[in-house]
Design a protein around this motif. Structure first.
Motif, mmCIF file in Angstrom:
data_model
loop_
_atom_site.group_PDB
_atom_site.id
_atom_site.type_symbol
_atom_site.label_atom_id
_atom_site.label_comp_id
_atom_site.label_asym_id
_atom_site.label_seq_id
_atom_site.Cartn_x
_atom_site.Cartn_y
_atom_site.Cartn_z
ATOM 1 N N UNK A 68 47.201 -0.975 -2.421
ATOM 2 C CA UNK A 68 47.900 -0.750 -1.248
ATOM 3 C C UNK A 68 47.836 -2.313 -0.532
ATOM 4 N N UNK A 69 49.170 -2.474 0.177
ATOM 5 C CA UNK A 69 49.171 -3.689 0.893
ATOM 6 C C UNK A 69 49.821 -3.196 2.155
ATOM 7 N N UNK A 70 48.820 -3.402 3.288
ATOM 8 C CA UNK A 70 49.054 -3.002 4.648
ATOM 9 C C UNK A 70 49.718 -4.144 5.236
ATOM 10 N N UNK A 71 50.997 -4.053 5.596
ATOM 11 C CA UNK A 71 52.012 -5.112 6.022
ATOM 12 C C UNK A 71 52.073 -5.028 7.462
ATOM 13 N N UNK A 72 52.589 -6.127 7.973
ATOM 14 C CA UNK A 72 53.183 -6.338 9.352
ATOM 15 C C UNK A 72 51.584 -6.599 10.365
ATOM 16 N N UNK A 73 50.680 -7.275 9.713
ATOM 17 C CA UNK A 73 49.375 -7.318 10.328
ATOM 18 C C UNK A 73 49.631 -8.377 11.755
ATOM 19 N N UNK A 120 55.178 -2.816 -13.048
ATOM 20 C CA UNK A 120 54.882 -1.997 -12.044
ATOM 21 C C UNK A 120 56.096 -1.745 -11.070
ATOM 22 N N UNK A 121 55.794 -0.876 -10.078
ATOM 23 C CA UNK A 121 56.819 -0.689 -9.127
ATOM 24 C C UNK A 121 56.243 -0.833 -7.543
ATOM 25 N N UNK A 122 57.158 -1.447 -6.740
ATOM 26 C CA UNK A 122 56.729 -1.431 -5.304
ATOM 27 C C UNK A 122 57.284 -0.083 -4.740
ATOM 28 N N UNK A 123 56.609 0.504 -3.973
ATOM 29 C CA UNK A 123 57.260 1.460 -3.121
ATOM 30 C C UNK A 123 56.726 1.383 -1.599
ATOM 31 N N UNK A 124 57.505 2.199 -0.797
ATOM 32 C CA UNK A 124 57.408 2.233 0.573
ATOM 33 C C UNK A 124 58.054 3.046 1.360
ATOM 34 N N UNK A 125 57.704 3.532 2.631
ATOM 35 C CA UNK A 125 58.862 4.141 3.417
ATOM 36 C C UNK A 125 59.917 2.930 3.707
ATOM 37 N N UNK A 126 61.070 3.187 3.852
ATOM 38 C CA UNK A 126 61.925 2.215 4.369
ATOM 39 C C UNK A 126 61.725 1.530 5.405
ATOM 40 N N UNK A 127 61.748 0.085 5.407
ATOM 41 C CA UNK A 127 61.300 -0.742 6.521
ATOM 42 C C UNK A 127 59.957 -1.194 6.453
ATOM 43 N N UNK A 128 59.241 -0.908 5.712
ATOM 44 C CA UNK A 128 57.526 -0.992 5.743
ATOM 45 C C UNK A 128 57.642 -2.585 5.132
ATOM 46 N N UNK A 129 58.539 -3.130 4.489
ATOM 47 C CA UNK A 129 58.410 -4.431 4.015
ATOM 48 C C UNK A 129 58.646 -4.529 2.626
ATOM 49 N N UNK A 189 52.486 -0.648 -6.555
ATOM 50 C CA UNK A 189 52.025 -1.326 -5.218
ATOM 51 C C UNK A 189 52.547 -0.597 -4.112
ATOM 52 N N UNK A 190 51.762 0.172 -3.309
ATOM 53 C CA UNK A 190 52.423 0.750 -1.935
ATOM 54 C C UNK A 190 52.186 -0.203 -1.128
ATOM 55 N N UNK A 191 53.376 -0.213 -0.203
ATOM 56 C CA UNK A 191 53.244 -1.013 1.192
ATOM 57 C C UNK A 191 53.261 -0.045 2.449
ATOM 58 N N UNK A 192 52.393 -0.298 3.292
ATOM 59 C CA UNK A 192 52.278 0.780 4.155
ATOM 60 C C UNK A 192 52.393 -0.195 5.472
ATOM 61 N N UNK A 193 53.218 0.139 6.507
ATOM 62 C CA UNK A 193 53.420 -0.611 7.759
ATOM 63 C C UNK A 193 52.260 -0.351 8.694
ATOM 64 N N UNK A 194 51.604 -1.365 8.928
ATOM 65 C CA UNK A 194 50.456 -1.121 9.928
ATOM 66 C C UNK A 194 50.515 -0.502 11.218
ATOM 67 N N UNK A 195 51.965 -0.578 11.745
ATOM 68 C CA UNK A 195 51.905 0.139 12.864
ATOM 69 C C UNK A 195 52.353 1.488 12.655
ATOM 70 N N UNK A 196 53.026 1.675 11.847
ATOM 71 C CA UNK A 196 53.480 3.241 11.654
ATOM 72 C C UNK A 196 52.779 4.131 10.886
ATOM 73 N N UNK A 197 51.769 3.388 10.128
ATOM 74 C CA UNK A 197 50.980 4.130 9.263
ATOM 75 C C UNK A 197 51.614 5.004 7.842
ATOM 76 N N UNK A 198 51.047 6.047 7.763
ATOM 77 C CA UNK A 198 51.737 6.676 6.306
ATOM 78 C C UNK A 198 53.047 7.543 6.856
ATOM 79 N N UNK A 199 54.142 7.256 6.309
ATOM 80 C CA UNK A 199 55.237 7.965 6.604
ATOM 81 C C UNK A 199 55.784 8.806 5.504
ATOM 82 N N UNK A 200 56.828 9.547 5.976
ATOM 83 C CA UNK A 200 57.069 10.934 5.034
ATOM 84 C C UNK A 200 57.467 10.277 3.675
ATOM 85 N N UNK A 201 58.401 9.284 3.489
ATOM 86 C CA UNK A 201 58.474 9.148 2.062
ATOM 87 C C UNK A 201 57.430 8.758 1.316
#
Ligand code: G4P
Length: 536
Positions: free
Chosen positions: A144-149, A21-30, A115-127
């Motif tokens: 989906x992993x909602x990070x930075x809780x 599998x791959x982990x993907x996210x917008x930069x800085x989501x974790x 696995x998609x990492x989403x920053x709980x503060x910024x939500x869905x971002x462009x990338x």
């Protein structure tokens, strides 16, 4: 959708225990932080901070040599293999930087889930939006992993709604958070019916996990307080009513994504996801080729190259081709059939990507990624077999977003330039187009950075000196038509906007969305596509 491995399959046991599998996210989501926690759980690393970030730091965006250096480091971490609870997990890293989106797109063709990492503060971002488009196209299963809780984030119901709407995927909460920010108390695991209490910096050790069969148990009030206990009961009732049980087949067909809440940096909520992952994430599946479907359990080897990484050091012109094994067993020193070149090749030092080091691999199975040293024999999409002729399908090329004309500054080096452009575009650094009816060479990339990389590499590796002139195009559409006369007429009328890609396929270069729409309306018999299949 679920893979039924027949016992008579020779390598069933090996295939059954693999998850790629791959982990993907917008930069800085974790993403890097989460990767590291996975490796810690897998025992592949002992300490935090051991995984070099594959992230291109913000301050380095104007310094591509620094970026390439970082990318060089990241080769070692672009595939990480570790064992967890008897499973062999291949984790493919993806660059978050948008200029390397093509790299990520191609990596997604080599995995069985994401696995998609989403920053709980910024939500869905462009990338994230862009990447999810590719994932949806391939119907890849997503968690989906909602990070930075541990930070004050968006309202969790709003966040779920936002993700569902923006990414066009159904969500299914597997864990549910109790507050966020400094009031974050933990998550309730809806599958295991257990409460996992948050303590910053801990590993969510077993004693923090409390089995709560009945949410009305007063122990809940004692642990999180009356108010939060009441809210959790309400939330869980609502979730049960709205979402019900997770349908694993919906997950496997990419329709529904289980969601986990946590804090990667505190290693919180990660184990819950990893445990679910090994239970339900798909093992390697059968894949389609130009001739037939290749069953993952077949005895004979088949695999395709999805990524090529070049060494920037001109003294070492070697490259590494990343091969995804799709069936059979890959063995060191055995001859395989390189379908496009119609020749037999063997590899004395193929390597595997164990997190600690690059180890020479003796044998690999479906789902595994093997690194092959290459001196220019491979291009993206190349297929290895044990003699059969076919290519794996579903390895698309995406439309570039910036187009520039290549101007040769040194006519004495025309040959070197041709060779350089050919090889660099084989690697997938950029796409090469030739203007229709002329010989203007056009390079298309996703980001500005690649142009700097190409210019530098052409000079240092091929002694060719070029200049780039920006062209006013915004997208390349591959065009085709059942009516060949109409296609010929269109290409003649629109000569200025028509080019051929490296495989000789016709593309229409659109100046803007408006032009594209107009041409589409005026030419209903012609198909316009933003992606093209890589041809072997
Ligand atoms: P990326 O690979 O997706 O780009 O993100 P990365 O893991 O590098 O994380 C980006 C930043 O977010 C890092 O901070 C990281 O420590 C932080 N982070 C990750 N998970 C959490 C979390 O659960 N809660 C909080 N509050 N922060 C988190 P940084 O300051 O950019 O880097 P560093 O100096 O901490 O490494």
């Amino acid at each position: 959708m679920r893979l039924l491995l027949r016992p008579n399959m020779k390598y069933a046991k090996e295939i059954q225990r693999r998850k790629t599998f791959a982990i993907i996210s917008h930069p800085d989501a974790g993403k890097t932080t989460l990767t590291e926690k996975f490796l810690l759980f897998g025992g592949a690393i002992q300490t935090a901070g051991a995984v070099k970030s594959n992230k291109i730091k913000k301050h380095a965006t104007s310094d591509f040599m620094e970026i390439e250096r970082q990318r060089g480091i990241s080769v070692a971490t672009s595939v990480m293999t570790f064992e967890y609870e008897g499973h062999l997990i291949n984790l493919l890293d993806t660059p978050g930087h948008k200029d390397f989106a093509e790299d990520t797109y191609r990596t997604l063709t080599a995995v069985d889930s994401v696995i998609l990492v989403v920053d709980s503060v910024n939500g869905v971002e462009e990338q994230t939006r862009r990447l999810m488009g590719v994932i949806a196209m391939r119907k890849t299963p997503v968690m989906v992993f909602i990070n930075k809780m541990d930070r004050d984030g968006k309202n969790r119901f709003d966040l779920l709604e936002e993700i569902e709407k923006e990414l066009k995927i159904n969500l299914h909460p597997s864990t549910w958070p109790i507050n966020s920010g400094k009031d974050f108390k933990g998550v309730y695991d809806l599958r295991q019916k257990s409460l996992v209490l948050f303590a910053a910096g801990t590993k969510a050790a077993d004693e923090d996990v409390l089995k709560i069969e009945d949410l009305h148990d007063v122990v809940l009030d004692k642990k999180v307080g009356d108010k939060d206990a009441a809210t959790l009961r309400e939330d869980v009732e609502l979730i049960d009513g709205v979402y019900g049980q997770l349908n694993v087949d919906d997950y496997l067909s990419g329709v529904t994504a289980p969601v986990f809440f946590g804090s990667a940096v505190n290693n919180f909520g990660v184990r819950e996801m990893l445990d679910t992952f090994i239970t339900i994430a798909p093992t390697p599946r059968s894949r389609q080729t130009t001739q037939r479907a290749v069953d993952v359990g077949e005895d004979k080897l088949s695999g395709f190259v999805f990524k090529i990484h070049a060494n920037l050091d001109p003294k070492h012109r070697d490259r590494i081709a990343f091969l995804r094994v799709c069936s059979g067993k890959f063995e060191r020193n055995k001859y395989y059939h390189h379908v496009r070149l119609d020749k037999d090749v063997r590899f004395s030092n193929p390597y595997t990507f164990l997190a600690r080091s690059k180890d020479v691999v003796e044998e690999s199975y479906a789902g595994d990624i093997v690194g092959l040293f290459d001196t220019g024999n491979f291009k993206i999409g190349d297929t290895l077999t044990e003699g059969e002729d076919f290519f794996f399908t579903g390895i698309p090329t995406f439309s570039p977003e910036i187009f520039k004309e290549v101007v040769n500054k040194d006519p004495m080096k025309t040959k070197q330039l041709e060779k350089g452009l050919q090889q660099l575009t084989d690697e997938g650094v950029a796409q090469l187009f030739t203007q229709f009816g002329g010989n203007k060479k056009i390079v298309g990339c996703v980001g500005e950075l690649q142009f700097e990389v190409i210019q530098y590499r052409l000079l240092h590796e091929y002694t060719a000196s070029v200049q780039f002139n920006t062209l006013p195009f915004y997208k390349a559409c591959w065009i085709d038509s059942a009516d060949k006369q109409k296609l010929a007429d269109f290409t003649r009328f629109k000569m200025q906007n028509i080019a051929e890609d490296k495989d000789g396929k016709l593309v229409y270069l659109a100046q803007s969305e408006w032009f594209l729409q107009t041409e589409r309306n005026n030419n209903p018999d012609i198909t316009f596509q933003f992606t093209s299949e890589v041809q072997g």
